[in-house]
Scaffold this active site. Structure first.
Site: not given
Ligand code: AP5
Length: 219
Positions: A13, A88, A127, A161, A172
């Site tokens: 994402k 979410r 990552r 991270r 997660r």
């Molecule tokens: P990346 O693009 O970074 O993945 P992502 O989908 O953004 O994953 P996240 O881990 O950031 O999502 P998340 O939802 O757990 O975390 P968030 O920050 O929102 O890709 C990952 C890796 O793969 C990268 O290194 C990339 O290079 C590689 N890659 C990408 N595409 C690829 C491909 N096609 N092929 C190969 N490699 C690839 O949330 C963190 C925390 O915050 C949550 O756990 C929660 O506690 C809190 N939080 C955030 N939002 C909310 C909410 N709305 N409600 C409640 N709590 C929340």
């Protein structure tokens, strides 16, 4: 164009939102990034969110809806936004509907990045990102062109991270299936849902997203 990128942790994402925002002049709204900034700044929200994020749980709906409400009222999102990591939960999705109604705006589409669970831990534990501009990388799948130097800003400082470890990723992922996956049905019923194969290489996923957005824009 106002859209949501849906998908489990590590689906891509953030990677896609960052590039899509640049290509289409949209603003990326990542609740994860906003919460990490609050933790770093030591604000009240950050203090409340820190322990929850470290275990891989979800921060309260009230907090994240408030953060997104504040952000959507700022002028830079007038041209369109990409929600990355929000909504979410069902309560967040309903909160977003209410908010957009109040602002006289609408969602154009919701894109689900479909990825097999087995690649997620690998993607997340490899990552890292530029400590200066936030550009995202991966040890194997998305290396900087010149080792140790950020492609975007030339910085040589990178960070990982705190929640990117196998145990937190499992939590997660559970939170995703319990709370977030039901939104796929919610947006399907909305007739806004599109699916994209997130297992393909990053450039191919980007091309597939552009294809969906071009179709939506032409409707
Ligand atoms: P990346 O693009 O970074 O993945 P992502 O989908 O953004 O994953 P996240 O881990 O950031 O999502 P998340 O939802 O757990 O975390 P968030 O920050 O929102 O890709 C990952 C890796 O793969 C990268 O290194 C990339 O290079 C590689 N890659 C990408 N595409 C690829 C491909 N096609 N092929 C190969 N490699 C690839 O949330 C963190 C925390 O915050 C949550 O756990 C929660 O506690 C809190 N939080 C955030 N939002 C909310 C909410 N709305 N409600 C409640 N709590 C929340």
């Amino acid at each position: 164009m106002n859209l949501i990128l849906l998908g489990p942790p590590g689906a891509g994402k953030g990677t896609q939102a960052q590039e899509l925002a640049r290509r289409r002049g949209l603003v990326q709204l990542s609740t994860g990034e906003m919460l990490r900034a609050a933790v770093k700044a030591g604000t009240e929200v950050g203090r409340e969110a820190k322990a929850i994020m470290e275990t891989g749980g979800l921060v309260s709906d009230e907090i994240v809806i408030r953060i997104i409400a504040d952000r959507l009222m700022q002028p830079d999102v007038a041209n369109g936004f990409i929600l990355d990591g929000f909504p979410r939960t069902l309560a967040q999705a309903v909160g977003l509907d209410t908010l957009l109604d109040r602002l006289g705006r609408k969602l154009d589409c919701v894109i689900e990045l479909k990825v097999d669970d087995k690649v997620l831990v690998d993607r997340i534990t490899g990552r890292f990102s530029c400590a200066k501009c936030g550009a995202g990388y991966h040890d194997i799948y998305q290396k900087p062109k010149k080792e140790g130097v950020c492609d975007s800003c030339g910085s040589t400082e990178f960070s990982r991270r705190a929640d990117d470890n196998p145990e937190t990723v499992r939590n997660r992922l559970m939170a995703y299936y319990r709370e977030t996956a039901p939104l796929i049905g919610y947006y399907f019923a909305y007739r806004k849902l599109h699916g994209v194969d997130g297992m393909a290489p990053i450039g191919e996923v980007a091309a597939a997203l552009d294809k969906v957005l071009n179709t939506v824009a032409g409707q």
